[in-house]
Design a protein around this motif. Structure first.
Motif, PDB file in Angstrom:
ATOM      1  N   HIS A   1      -6.454 -13.100  16.090  1.00 30.58           N
ATOM      2  CA  HIS A   1      -5.196 -12.760  16.749  1.00 30.58           C
ATOM      3  C   HIS A   1      -5.161 -13.358  18.150  1.00 30.58           C
ATOM      4  O   HIS A   1      -4.319 -13.025  18.966  1.00 30.58           O
TER       5      HIS A   1
ATOM      6  N   PHE B   1       0.892  -1.170   0.000  1.00 32.35           N
ATOM      7  CA  PHE B   1       0.000   0.000   0.000  1.00 32.35           C
ATOM      8  C   PHE B   1       0.922   1.209   0.000  1.00 32.35           C
ATOM      9  O   PHE B   1       1.555   1.485   1.016  1.00 32.35           O
TER      10      PHE B   1
ATOM     11  N   PRO C   1      -0.162 -10.952  15.083  1.00 32.58           N
ATOM     12  CA  PRO C   1      -0.503  -9.713  15.773  1.00 32.58           C
ATOM     13  C   PRO C   1      -1.204  -8.732  14.838  1.00 32.58           C
ATOM     14  O   PRO C   1      -1.185  -8.901  13.623  1.00 32.58           O
ATOM     15  N   SER C   2      -1.800  -7.725  15.427  1.00 34.97           N
ATOM     16  CA  SER C   2      -2.532  -6.715  14.671  1.00 34.97           C
ATOM     17  C   SER C   2      -1.609  -6.031  13.664  1.00 34.97           C
ATOM     18  O   SER C   2      -0.461  -5.725  13.972  1.00 34.97           O
ATOM     19  N   GLY C   3      -2.110  -5.830  12.465  1.00 38.55           N
ATOM     20  CA  GLY C   3      -1.330  -5.167  11.434  1.00 38.55           C
ATOM     21  C   GLY C   3      -0.348  -6.086  10.736  1.00 38.55           C
ATOM     22  O   GLY C   3       0.437  -5.650   9.904  1.00 38.55           O
ATOM     23  N   GLY C   4      -0.387  -7.376  11.049  1.00 41.50           N
ATOM     24  CA  GLY C   4       0.568  -8.323  10.480  1.00 41.50           C
ATOM     25  C   GLY C   4       0.297  -8.662   9.023  1.00 41.50           C
ATOM     26  O   GLY C   4       1.177  -9.157   8.329  1.00 41.50           O
ATOM     27  N   GLY C   5      -0.930  -8.426   8.564  1.00 42.80           N
ATOM     28  CA  GLY C   5      -1.250  -8.713   7.164  1.00 42.80           C
ATOM     29  C   GLY C   5      -2.222  -9.862   6.989  1.00 42.80           C
ATOM     30  O   GLY C   5      -2.426 -10.325   5.873  1.00 42.80           O
ATOM     31  N   LYS C   6      -2.868 -10.302   8.081  1.00 46.09           N
ATOM     32  CA  LYS C   6      -3.794 -11.440   7.998  1.00 46.09           C
ATOM     33  C   LYS C   6      -4.981 -11.106   7.103  1.00 46.09           C
ATOM     34  O   LYS C   6      -5.315 -11.857   6.185  1.00 46.09           O
ATOM     35  N   SER C   7      -5.630  -9.983   7.389  1.00 44.72           N
ATOM     36  CA  SER C   7      -6.803  -9.607   6.591  1.00 44.72           C
ATOM     37  C   SER C   7      -6.405  -9.418   5.143  1.00 44.72           C
ATOM     38  O   SER C   7      -7.136  -9.815   4.238  1.00 44.72           O
ATOM     39  N   THR C   8      -5.262  -8.796   4.918  1.00 51.24           N
ATOM     40  CA  THR C   8      -4.825  -8.547   3.553  1.00 51.24           C
ATOM     41  C   THR C   8      -4.663  -9.869   2.804  1.00 51.24           C
ATOM     42  O   THR C   8      -5.131 -10.004   1.675  1.00 51.24           O
TER      43      THR C   8
ATOM     44  N   PHE D   1       4.297   0.962   1.793  1.00 52.97           N
ATOM     45  CA  PHE D   1       4.207   0.054   2.933  1.00 52.97           C
ATOM     46  C   PHE D   1       3.973  -1.376   2.433  1.00 52.97           C
ATOM     47  O   PHE D   1       3.068  -1.611   1.648  1.00 52.97           O
TER      48      PHE D   1
ATOM     49  N   GLU E   1     -11.678 -12.573  11.321  1.00 54.33           N
ATOM     50  CA  GLU E   1     -11.967 -12.393  12.747  1.00 54.33           C
ATOM     51  C   GLU E   1     -13.453 -12.546  13.020  1.00 54.33           C
ATOM     52  O   GLU E   1     -14.113 -11.609  13.458  1.00 54.33           O
TER      53      GLU E   1
ATOM     54  N   GLN F   1     -15.365  -9.106   9.155  1.00 52.06           N
ATOM     55  CA  GLN F   1     -15.191  -8.874  10.582  1.00 52.06           C
ATOM     56  C   GLN F   1     -16.400  -8.161  11.191  1.00 52.06           C
ATOM     57  O   GLN F   1     -16.843  -8.490  12.266  1.00 52.06           O
TER      58      GLN F   1
ATOM     59  N   ALA G   1       2.603  -4.758   2.952  1.00 52.35           N
ATOM     60  CA  ALA G   1       1.656  -5.462   3.832  1.00 52.35           C
ATOM     61  C   ALA G   1       1.870  -6.970   3.755  1.00 52.35           C
ATOM     62  O   ALA G   1       1.699  -7.676   4.748  1.00 52.35           O
TER      63      ALA G   1
HETATM   64  N1  LIG Z   1      -6.305  -0.161   2.086  1.00 50.85           N
HETATM   65  C1  LIG Z   1      -5.164   0.015   2.768  1.00 50.85           C
HETATM   66  N2  LIG Z   1      -4.405   1.120   2.562  1.00 50.85           N
HETATM   67  C2  LIG Z   1      -3.251   1.293   3.228  1.00 50.85           C
HETATM   68  N3  LIG Z   1      -2.743   0.451   4.132  1.00 50.85           N
HETATM   69  C3  LIG Z   1      -3.438  -0.662   4.383  1.00 50.85           C
HETATM   70  C4  LIG Z   1      -4.682  -0.946   3.727  1.00 50.85           C
HETATM   71  N4  LIG Z   1      -5.146  -2.130   4.176  1.00 50.85           N
HETATM   72  C5  LIG Z   1      -4.234  -2.557   5.081  1.00 50.85           C
HETATM   73  N5  LIG Z   1      -3.218  -1.691   5.205  1.00 50.85           N
HETATM   74  C6  LIG Z   1      -2.037  -1.843   6.064  1.00 50.85           C
HETATM   75  O1  LIG Z   1      -1.512  -3.128   5.885  1.00 50.85           O
HETATM   76  C7  LIG Z   1      -1.114  -3.683   7.116  1.00 50.85           C
HETATM   77  C8  LIG Z   1      -1.741  -5.039   7.295  1.00 50.85           C
HETATM   78  O2  LIG Z   1      -3.134  -4.848   7.420  1.00 50.85           O
HETATM   79  P1  LIG Z   1      -4.120  -6.033   7.720  1.00 50.85           P
HETATM   80  O3  LIG Z   1      -5.481  -5.461   7.741  1.00 50.85           O
HETATM   81  O4  LIG Z   1      -3.860  -7.142   6.787  1.00 50.85           O
HETATM   82  O5  LIG Z   1      -3.676  -6.441   9.183  1.00 50.85           O
HETATM   83  P2  LIG Z   1      -4.287  -7.565  10.122  1.00 50.85           P
HETATM   84  O6  LIG Z   1      -3.200  -8.568  10.312  1.00 50.85           O
HETATM   85  O7  LIG Z   1      -5.569  -8.034   9.580  1.00 50.85           O
HETATM   86  O8  LIG Z   1      -4.485  -6.771  11.469  1.00 50.85           O
HETATM   87  P3  LIG Z   1      -5.736  -6.782  12.487  1.00 50.85           P
HETATM   88  O9  LIG Z   1      -5.559  -7.984  13.353  1.00 50.85           O
HETATM   89  O10 LIG Z   1      -5.548  -5.530  13.263  1.00 50.85           O
HETATM   90  O11 LIG Z   1      -6.982  -6.816  11.684  1.00 50.85           O
HETATM   91  C9  LIG Z   1      -1.501  -2.698   8.201  1.00 50.85           C
HETATM   92  O12 LIG Z   1      -0.341  -2.034   8.643  1.00 50.85           O
HETATM   93  C10 LIG Z   1      -2.431  -1.746   7.514  1.00 50.85           C
HETATM   94  O13 LIG Z   1      -2.240  -0.446   7.997  1.00 50.85           O
END
Ligand SMILES: Nc1ncnc2c1ncn2[C@@H]1O[C@H](COP(=O)(O)OP(=O)(O)OP(=O)(O)O)[C@@H](O)[C@H]1O
Ligand SMILES: [Mg+2]
Lengths: 326, 268
Positions: free
Chosen positions: A191, A12, A36-43, A15, A158, A81, A17
């Protein structure tokens, strides 16, 4: 292999992801993406569903290259979620949505919706609007909606994140039973390591956009690939430069074992039947131990007592990368 | 809530009521009273005047097309603004507000400059191809579209933002294509915003005066809308007809408000 992700990178802006992620998720299993949060699971989940396109890499679903397929062609059920319920439709209409899009005969749709609502225990609510349901009910409706189209793969982001602990536990058990009944390949994000260990056949640990380890709950717990996985899956402490579980520290009030570190008990905290003891070694390490109450009483552990601590025989240890973890 | 003593509260209420009364209710009521000063004579006379009937029909026609066009473009532009990123997005968003701040007369003049048949930019070309814009219906519809442009968009954009794209993504993952997602998910969730936008646009379009006056040429019986007719009749000492036409315009506006109030669901 049901879902094959190979070499997927997603950025992104500048950054990263997901950083060159490759995993294989076998057919019919219940897999957890843990991290952990922000690790990239949702992505990662969204890339599999096609809601996000990877910059590089490939996604194969049931042998079909899905990398360039739009979400509606992937035959993937996605549970969001925050449920993403269709607010203007009744529960039954929500569940029927995917089937109506597929132009199935009316009678077939009605029968299928009925069956699914029974499966998720929402039969008596079929004519309500989502706003008239509780959080857990909404979540179950979202699940039924995703299951209606008989997806090859069910992806849950989640699924129980927004619910209270009790409902969460109920739904968790329910998901496990549902999976055993329906047998659809399921991937869910969490998480909460306890949730992952309890429900999943296999766990993929993701941190900082990379896969740290893939394995069964036992494998992960018994043979963590590195200090991150070890510390993420349970409490750890450091002793002599290695990470280990607090209940794997051997303690004695006399120097019994060679190589044991000498130190002083600095704190004793009783939590239920456990006693948590902090020992400050003469080398300056703060070691945490967990003992049973009986054991602690036998040894006469109290603040100020001189003790010798060492990893218990057969203890799982991992070299510590960072100084103080846990 | 701040606690306010009873006399102050009554004084505030009185002030508010008085303000609305002197500014809105009384003048409007007077128009209605003037309309019926001779019973139904004014209304009957107005309806017997072919120019008035013509003007009313023209107004409805212009307003109808302006509302249709503005609704189509308004919803499209709103979705573009909220759901997509593209260069020039902020500029577009700012341009949409121009009609709110620019006087309609200026809008009319601007359109005249571009589309007039003698020395406008496009005018001669269009006219050579048989389409007269200025001093004809297309120009009047354009002018009306211009002044009512922001009304649909400013209603829909906040709703679209608030609803978010979760439901749309869910629909996509359930197999809906872009068109199905729009009709089944997006549109129902912004329905009320669109309806408000339409009603506001309709009211605004029916009442437009300045811009239309310039581009229409104000030819009685041909390009004279109801508002222009009111002015003309009033200046012609045919106040009765002017009042009757005004009354009809007021009636439509009130009907719009009532329709919204009745249709609106109980929850917001
Ligand atoms: N549309 C987007 N634009 C910019 N950055 C993004 C976008 N989507 C996700 N990110 C960034 O990518 C990283 C991973 O996001 P992701 O949602 O995959 O985390 P996660 O592991 O699901 O965390 P959580 O447990 O908090 O949901 C995060 O740092 C987030 O800020
Ligand atoms: Mg997430």
């Amino acid at each position: 292999m049901s879902i094959d992700v190979s070499g997927v990178t997603k950025t992104f802006g500048d950054f990263v992801a997901l950083d060159d992620v490759s995993v294989s998720l076998p057919t019919g299993q219940l897999t957890a993406l843990l991290g952990p949060s922000g690790g990239g699971k949702s992505t990662l989940l969204r890339v599999i569903a096609g809601l996000e396109t990877a910059d590089t890499g490939r996604v194969t679903i049931e042998g079909v290259d899905a990398t360039r397929l739009p979400p509606q062609k992937r035959n993937v059920g996605f549970v969001f979620q925050h449920y993403a319920v269709f607010k203007h439709m009744t529960v039954a209409k929500n569940v029927a949505f995917g089937l109506e899009i597929r132009k199935r005969p009316k009678a077939e749709i009605a029968a299928r919706v009925d069956e699914l609502l029974r499966l998720v225990h929402l039969s008596q609510f079929s004519h309500r609007l989502p706003s008239q349901l509780s959080g857990g009910q909404r979540q179950r409706m979202a699940l039924a909606r995703a299951l209606a189209v008989e997806p090859k793969v069910l992806l849950l982001d989640e699924p129980f994140g927004a619910l209270d602990a009790k409902v969460r536990k109920e739904l968790r058990d329910w998901l496990r039973r549902l999976h055993d009944e329906v047998h659809v390949t399921t991937v869910f994000v969490t998480h909460d390591q306890e949730e992952a260990m309890e429900v999943a056949d296999e766990i993929v640990v993701i941190n900082d956009g990379r896969v740290e380890q893939v394995g069964t709950p036992d494998q992960l717990y018994d043979e963590p690939a590195n200090d991150f996985v070890m510390s993420f899956l349970g409490e750890v402490t450091t002793l002599g430069g290695v990470l280990l579980r607090p209940h794997d520290v051997h303690i004695s009030t006399t120097p019994q074992l060679a190589g044991a570190a000498e130190g002083t008990v600095s704190r004793v905290l009783r939590v239920g039947f456990e006693v948590r003891v902090n020992v400050l070694t003469d080398d300056g390490e703060d070691v945490l131990l967990v003992l049973t109450r009986t054991h602690a009483r036998q040894l006469g552990i109290e603040p100020g007592v001189r003790v010798w601590v060492t990893p218990a025989s057969g203890a799982l240890t991992v070299p510590s990368m960072k100084a103080a973890v846990g | 809530m701040v606690e306010v003593s009873t006399p102050v509260r009554w004084a505030l209420r009185l002030a508010a009521v008085a303000y609305v009364f002197f500014l809105v209710a009384w003048p409007v009521a007077l128009v209605v009273r003037q309309t019926f000063s001779n019973g139904l004579d004014n209304l009957i006379e107005a309806f017997q005047d072919p120019h008035v009937v013509n003007a009313l029909e023209l107004t409805l026609m212009v307003a109808f097309w302006a509302v249709v066009i503005n609704t189509l473009f308004g919803v499209t532009i709103s979705i573009l603004l909220v759901r997509y990123e593209f260069p020039g997005k902020r500029l577009l968003s700012a341009l949409i507000d121009v009609p709110l701040s620019v006087s309609p007369v200026v809008v009319g003049l601007a359109l005249l400059l571009v589309y007039n048949g003698r020395d406008g930019w496009f005018g001669p070309t269009l006219e050579a191809n048989g389409l007269q814009v200025i001093f004809d219906t297309p120009g009047m519809i354009m002018a009306t579209c211009f002044v009512a442009l922001p009304l649909v968009i400013r209603e829909v954009v906040p709703t679209l933002t608030e609803v978010g794209d979760d439901q749309e993504q869910a629909a996509r993952s359930l197999g809906a294509n872009a068109r199905q997602t729009f009709w089944r998910i997006t549109l129902p969730s912004i329905k009320w915003a669109v309806i408000y936008g339409v009603v506001l646009s309709l009211a605004r379009s029916l009442g437009e005066f300045g811009a239309v006056k310039i581009v229409s040429g104000n030819v009685t019986g041909r390009t004279q809308t109801a508002t222009l007719m009111v002015e003309a009749k009033y200046q012609n000492f045919q106040q009765g007809t002017a009042y009757a036409t005004s009354f009809l315009l007021i009636l439509v506006s009130i009907a719009c408000l009532v329709v919204v109030a009745v249709l609106r669901p109980k929850h917001p």
